[in-house]
Structures are given as structure tokens and as C-alpha cells.
Scaffold this motif. Structure first.
Motif, PDB file in Angstrom:
ATOM      1  N   GLU A   1       6.293  13.671 -52.368  1.00  0.00           N
ATOM      2  CA  GLU A   1       7.272  12.788 -51.736  1.00  0.00           C
ATOM      3  C   GLU A   1       6.602  11.492 -51.273  1.00  0.00           C
ATOM      4  O   GLU A   1       7.168  10.404 -51.418  1.00  0.00           O
ATOM      5  CB  GLU A   1       7.932  13.473 -50.541  1.00  0.00           C
ATOM      6  CG  GLU A   1       9.077  12.648 -49.991  1.00  0.00           C
ATOM      7  CD  GLU A   1       9.184  12.660 -48.486  1.00  0.00           C
ATOM      8  OE1 GLU A   1       9.977  11.849 -47.989  1.00  0.00           O
ATOM      9  OE2 GLU A   1       8.475  13.420 -47.813  1.00  0.00           O
ATOM     10  N   LYS A   2       5.393  11.573 -50.746  1.00  0.00           N
ATOM     11  CA  LYS A   2       4.661  10.373 -50.321  1.00  0.00           C
ATOM     12  C   LYS A   2       4.378   9.465 -51.515  1.00  0.00           C
ATOM     13  O   LYS A   2       4.487   8.243 -51.407  1.00  0.00           O
ATOM     14  CB  LYS A   2       3.353  10.761 -49.629  1.00  0.00           C
ATOM     15  CG  LYS A   2       3.560  11.284 -48.236  1.00  0.00           C
ATOM     16  CD  LYS A   2       2.242  11.669 -47.599  1.00  0.00           C
ATOM     17  CE  LYS A   2       2.492  12.314 -46.247  1.00  0.00           C
ATOM     18  NZ  LYS A   2       1.268  12.814 -45.628  1.00  0.00           N
ATOM     19  N   GLU A   3       4.027  10.055 -52.655  1.00  0.00           N
ATOM     20  CA  GLU A   3       3.780   9.266 -53.866  1.00  0.00           C
ATOM     21  C   GLU A   3       5.054   8.537 -54.289  1.00  0.00           C
ATOM     22  O   GLU A   3       5.028   7.366 -54.647  1.00  0.00           O
ATOM     23  CB  GLU A   3       3.279  10.167 -54.998  1.00  0.00           C
ATOM     24  CG  GLU A   3       3.042   9.455 -56.306  1.00  0.00           C
ATOM     25  CD  GLU A   3       1.864   8.489 -56.272  1.00  0.00           C
ATOM     26  OE1 GLU A   3       1.824   7.608 -57.154  1.00  0.00           O
ATOM     27  OE2 GLU A   3       0.987   8.600 -55.393  1.00  0.00           O
ATOM     28  N   TYR A   4       6.202   9.241 -54.240  1.00  0.00           N
ATOM     29  CA  TYR A   4       7.464   8.588 -54.577  1.00  0.00           C
ATOM     30  C   TYR A   4       7.745   7.440 -53.609  1.00  0.00           C
ATOM     31  O   TYR A   4       8.159   6.357 -54.019  1.00  0.00           O
ATOM     32  CB  TYR A   4       8.654   9.558 -54.581  1.00  0.00           C
ATOM     33  CG  TYR A   4       9.913   8.795 -54.866  1.00  0.00           C
ATOM     34  CD1 TYR A   4      10.261   8.491 -56.175  1.00  0.00           C
ATOM     35  CD2 TYR A   4      10.692   8.264 -53.849  1.00  0.00           C
ATOM     36  CE1 TYR A   4      11.364   7.699 -56.460  1.00  0.00           C
ATOM     37  CE2 TYR A   4      11.795   7.474 -54.116  1.00  0.00           C
ATOM     38  CZ  TYR A   4      12.125   7.193 -55.428  1.00  0.00           C
ATOM     39  OH  TYR A   4      13.204   6.403 -55.699  1.00  0.00           O
ATOM     40  N   THR A   5       7.527   7.666 -52.319  1.00  0.00           N
ATOM     41  CA  THR A   5       7.786   6.636 -51.317  1.00  0.00           C
ATOM     42  C   THR A   5       6.938   5.394 -51.578  1.00  0.00           C
ATOM     43  O   THR A   5       7.431   4.263 -51.487  1.00  0.00           O
ATOM     44  CB  THR A   5       7.537   7.186 -49.899  1.00  0.00           C
ATOM     45  OG1 THR A   5       8.433   8.294 -49.688  1.00  0.00           O
ATOM     46  CG2 THR A   5       7.789   6.136 -48.836  1.00  0.00           C
ATOM     47  N   LEU A   6       5.668   5.588 -51.920  1.00  0.00           N
ATOM     48  CA  LEU A   6       4.807   4.457 -52.266  1.00  0.00           C
ATOM     49  C   LEU A   6       5.360   3.703 -53.464  1.00  0.00           C
ATOM     50  O   LEU A   6       5.394   2.465 -53.482  1.00  0.00           O
ATOM     51  CB  LEU A   6       3.384   4.936 -52.565  1.00  0.00           C
ATOM     52  CG  LEU A   6       2.561   5.405 -51.374  1.00  0.00           C
ATOM     53  CD1 LEU A   6       1.247   6.017 -51.865  1.00  0.00           C
ATOM     54  CD2 LEU A   6       2.284   4.259 -50.428  1.00  0.00           C
ATOM     55  N   CYS A   7       5.793   4.438 -54.476  1.00  0.00           N
ATOM     56  CA  CYS A   7       6.364   3.824 -55.672  1.00  0.00           C
ATOM     57  C   CYS A   7       7.614   3.030 -55.300  1.00  0.00           C
ATOM     58  O   CYS A   7       7.772   1.878 -55.700  1.00  0.00           O
ATOM     59  CB  CYS A   7       6.693   4.895 -56.712  1.00  0.00           C
ATOM     60  SG  CYS A   7       7.424   4.228 -58.223  1.00  0.00           S
ATOM     61  N   HIS A   8       8.500   3.654 -54.538  1.00  0.00           N
ATOM     62  CA  HIS A   8       9.766   3.016 -54.174  1.00  0.00           C
ATOM     63  C   HIS A   8       9.528   1.714 -53.408  1.00  0.00           C
ATOM     64  O   HIS A   8      10.135   0.685 -53.718  1.00  0.00           O
ATOM     65  CB  HIS A   8      10.607   3.984 -53.343  1.00  0.00           C
ATOM     66  CG  HIS A   8      11.990   3.498 -53.086  1.00  0.00           C
ATOM     67  ND1 HIS A   8      13.041   3.816 -53.911  1.00  0.00           N
ATOM     68  CD2 HIS A   8      12.507   2.715 -52.105  1.00  0.00           C
ATOM     69  CE1 HIS A   8      14.139   3.244 -53.458  1.00  0.00           C
ATOM     70  NE2 HIS A   8      13.842   2.580 -52.352  1.00  0.00           N
ATOM     71  N   LYS A   9       8.646   1.766 -52.424  1.00  0.00           N
ATOM     72  CA  LYS A   9       8.353   0.564 -51.633  1.00  0.00           C
ATOM     73  C   LYS A   9       7.751  -0.534 -52.504  1.00  0.00           C
ATOM     74  O   LYS A   9       8.120  -1.696 -52.390  1.00  0.00           O
ATOM     75  CB  LYS A   9       7.405   0.908 -50.489  1.00  0.00           C
ATOM     76  CG  LYS A   9       8.076   1.655 -49.361  1.00  0.00           C
ATOM     77  CD  LYS A   9       7.089   1.950 -48.249  1.00  0.00           C
ATOM     78  CE  LYS A   9       7.774   2.679 -47.114  1.00  0.00           C
ATOM     79  NZ  LYS A   9       6.836   3.004 -46.028  1.00  0.00           N
ATOM     80  N   SER A  10       6.825  -0.165 -53.358  1.00  0.00           N
ATOM     81  CA  SER A  10       6.195  -1.157 -54.225  1.00  0.00           C
ATOM     82  C   SER A  10       7.208  -1.728 -55.214  1.00  0.00           C
ATOM     83  O   SER A  10       7.272  -2.941 -55.426  1.00  0.00           O
ATOM     84  CB  SER A  10       5.027  -0.527 -54.983  1.00  0.00           C
ATOM     85  OG  SER A  10       4.426  -1.475 -55.829  1.00  0.00           O
ATOM     86  N   PHE A  11       8.013  -0.859 -55.806  1.00  0.00           N
ATOM     87  CA  PHE A  11       9.012  -1.308 -56.778  1.00  0.00           C
ATOM     88  C   PHE A  11      10.003  -2.270 -56.139  1.00  0.00           C
ATOM     89  O   PHE A  11      10.328  -3.315 -56.704  1.00  0.00           O
ATOM     90  CB  PHE A  11       9.750  -0.110 -57.381  1.00  0.00           C
ATOM     91  CG  PHE A  11      10.838  -0.511 -58.323  1.00  0.00           C
ATOM     92  CD1 PHE A  11      10.547  -0.898 -59.613  1.00  0.00           C
ATOM     93  CD2 PHE A  11      12.152  -0.547 -57.901  1.00  0.00           C
ATOM     94  CE1 PHE A  11      11.553  -1.305 -60.487  1.00  0.00           C
ATOM     95  CE2 PHE A  11      13.165  -0.945 -58.758  1.00  0.00           C
ATOM     96  CZ  PHE A  11      12.859  -1.326 -60.051  1.00  0.00           C
ATOM     97  N   MET A  12      10.483  -1.922 -54.940  1.00  0.00           N
ATOM     98  CA  MET A  12      11.457  -2.786 -54.273  1.00  0.00           C
ATOM     99  C   MET A  12      10.820  -4.111 -53.856  1.00  0.00           C
ATOM    100  O   MET A  12      11.490  -5.131 -53.774  1.00  0.00           O
ATOM    101  CB  MET A  12      12.064  -2.086 -53.054  1.00  0.00           C
ATOM    102  CG  MET A  12      12.969  -0.951 -53.442  1.00  0.00           C
ATOM    103  SD  MET A  12      14.268  -1.522 -54.554  1.00  0.00           S
ATOM    104  CE  MET A  12      15.259  -0.092 -54.713  1.00  0.00           C
TER     105      MET A  12
END
Length: 112
Positions: A72-83
Motif C-alpha cells: 500500500e505504501k508503494e502504491y501511495t508513493l506512485c499515486h503521489k508522484s503520478f499526480m
């Protein structure tokens, strides 16, 4: 298509989700996606249906699938970076991290 690519979906139908042990506080989120007949694409980062799926998965991580916190932390990092920048580690969406989170939660929350 490699065998490993068939294990990680890039879209799910809420109505086809396997039977899960759903935490009481996650039941509303589960109901909102379980009734979906259309596919929820994991490649559409930030889209409403994808966000609904994400909120349910995050709820499950907090209650039933604590072993999925790193994913979940990896997804959150991806989401923040993508946005913020439109990409993460060269990816143009967060489909792979989302699919990994989905797989982890599903395997941790299956009914006995």
C-alpha cells in the motif's frame, strides 16, 4: 503473455470479486464496488471507480490485511508522484502497484 502477467489483473469487475472476509467498517466500500458490473481499470489512476476500489483496499489493509502495508505504501508513493509529475519510475499510471495491492488484499482476505 507470460504466466506471471496472467496472475496480476489490470482490471476487475466488482461483481466478480472472490468471496472475502470483509471487515465491518469496510462493508460499505465493498458494497459500492461489488455492485459494479463494468470493469474497474487499475490503469486509470485518480478515476472515480479506481479510487473507490482503492479506498476499499486501504480499509482492508488497516483491518484484515496488515501484511499488505508495504504494498500500500508503494502504491501511495506512485499515486503521489503520478499526480504531481505524471509518472512514477517511468510508468504513466499506477496500474502495477494497484494490481499488486489488490492481489495481496484478496489473498489475505479470502473466506475460509
Amino acid at each position: 503473455m507470460t504466466p506471471s502477467s496472467t496472475l496480476i489483473p489490470n482490471a476487475v469487475k466488482g461483481s466478480n470479486m472472490p468471496p472475502l472476509v470483509v471487515a465491518d467498517k469496510c462493508k460499505a466500500g465493498h458494497k459500492s464496488i461489488a455492485n459494479k458490473k463494468k470493469e474497474i481499470s487499475m490503469d486509470t489512476t485518480g478515476e472515480q471507480k479506481t479510487n473507490m476500489l482503492l479506498e476499499f483496499l486501504r480499509c482492508q489493509v488497516k483491518t484484515n490485511a496488515k501484511n499488505c502495508k508495504d504494498i500500500e505504501k508503494e502504491y501511495t508513493l506512485c499515486h503521489k508522484s503520478f499526480m504531481g509529475t505524471g509518472s512514477y519510475k517511468g510508468m504513466r499510471h499506477c496500474g502495477k502497484p494497484m494490481a499488486a495491492l489488490y492481489q495481496c488484499v484478496i489473498s489475505s482476505s479470502k473466506s475460509p
